[in-house]
Enzyme design. Sequence first.
Site, PDB file in Angstrom:
ATOM      1  N   ASP A   1     -40.828 -17.079  30.735  1.00  0.00           N
ATOM      2  CA  ASP A   1     -42.041 -16.731  30.984  1.00  0.00           C
ATOM      3  C   ASP A   1     -42.115 -16.617  32.516  1.00  0.00           C
ATOM      4  O   ASP A   1     -41.494 -17.724  32.955  1.00  0.00           O
ATOM      5  CB  ASP A   1     -43.520 -17.750  30.555  1.00  0.00           C
ATOM      6  CG  ASP A   1     -44.370 -17.100  29.914  1.00  0.00           C
ATOM      7  OD1 ASP A   1     -44.667 -16.147  30.992  1.00  0.00           O
ATOM      8  OD2 ASP A   1     -44.288 -16.533  28.929  1.00  0.00           O
TER       9      ASP A   1
ATOM     10  N   TYR B   1     -50.772   1.836  28.651  1.00  0.00           N
ATOM     11  CA  TYR B   1     -50.420   0.226  27.476  1.00  0.00           C
ATOM     12  C   TYR B   1     -49.509   1.046  26.192  1.00  0.00           C
ATOM     13  O   TYR B   1     -48.384   0.349  25.874  1.00  0.00           O
ATOM     14  CB  TYR B   1     -51.383  -0.197  26.802  1.00  0.00           C
ATOM     15  CG  TYR B   1     -51.324  -1.374  25.966  1.00  0.00           C
ATOM     16  CD1 TYR B   1     -50.831  -2.285  26.941  1.00  0.00           C
ATOM     17  CD2 TYR B   1     -51.217  -1.440  24.157  1.00  0.00           C
ATOM     18  CE1 TYR B   1     -50.484  -3.149  25.562  1.00  0.00           C
ATOM     19  CE2 TYR B   1     -51.317  -2.256  23.951  1.00  0.00           C
ATOM     20  CZ  TYR B   1     -50.873  -3.543  24.715  1.00  0.00           C
ATOM     21  OH  TYR B   1     -50.683  -4.178  23.303  1.00  0.00           O
TER      22      TYR B   1
END
Length: 261
Positions: free
Chosen positions: A41, A168
């Site tokens: 991350d 998206y």
Amino acid sequence: MAALSQGVKGLVALITGGASGLGLATAERLVGQGARAVLLDLPCSKGEAQAQRLGERCAFAPTDITSESDVRAALALAKGTFGRVDVAVNCAGIAVSFKTYDPKQSRVHPLEDFQEVVHVNLIGTFNVVRLVAGEMALNAPDAEGQRGVIVNTASVAAFEGQVGLAAYAASKGGLVGMTLPIARDLAPLGIRVVTIAPGAFNTPMLSTIPEKACEFLASQVPFPQRLGHPAEYAHLVQSVIENPFINGEVIRLDGAIRLQP
């Protein structure tokens, strides 16, 4: 190497977006059942704290998934700490909401926002896939010849993209489209590739939507009539890992929802 089809205990998983949401739930489930995990991350995430919370079978690698050097460093950490990589689960992703053209504001969709979403969600995922495949190819095969499993995360928006979600939906549609060809590419190496397309899940990404909108979205799920739990996504990831005949497939996990415009 533990047989991939005989449970997750002893396996080593690389999980992008591992500091929160679907990625963290996956790490919690796999580590809880005896696997080891490396959370990938961003440096500004809570990845280090989450890895420490999960214990000695978990490590954190600060990673921008669009960076080749970052992903290679994460793979090196995984191999150096746990010896290999058996599983990769790609959960990292971002979203923006803009209409292609909004006449009320006389505004067109910012091109840089469209590019960024595609760059992270689609190109970033492929960056991880291609590099992790090179490492999995070095694994000793199990009894069925398997060397690894890669699980990508699309969305039902790939099929029923809503107003304002062109970027998206395009990025997630790309993940759906590349599932089968990559599975075919990697089949001779014994590496399976599967994509999960979640519906409306209770994750940090959804927290940016007003509460009333979330309640309405949950009410549109036929059954069970609620948002999905990240633990349910993690459960499916484990099922994919353990079932050697699931390959080259996109699996909807959505309570039978079909998104309206």
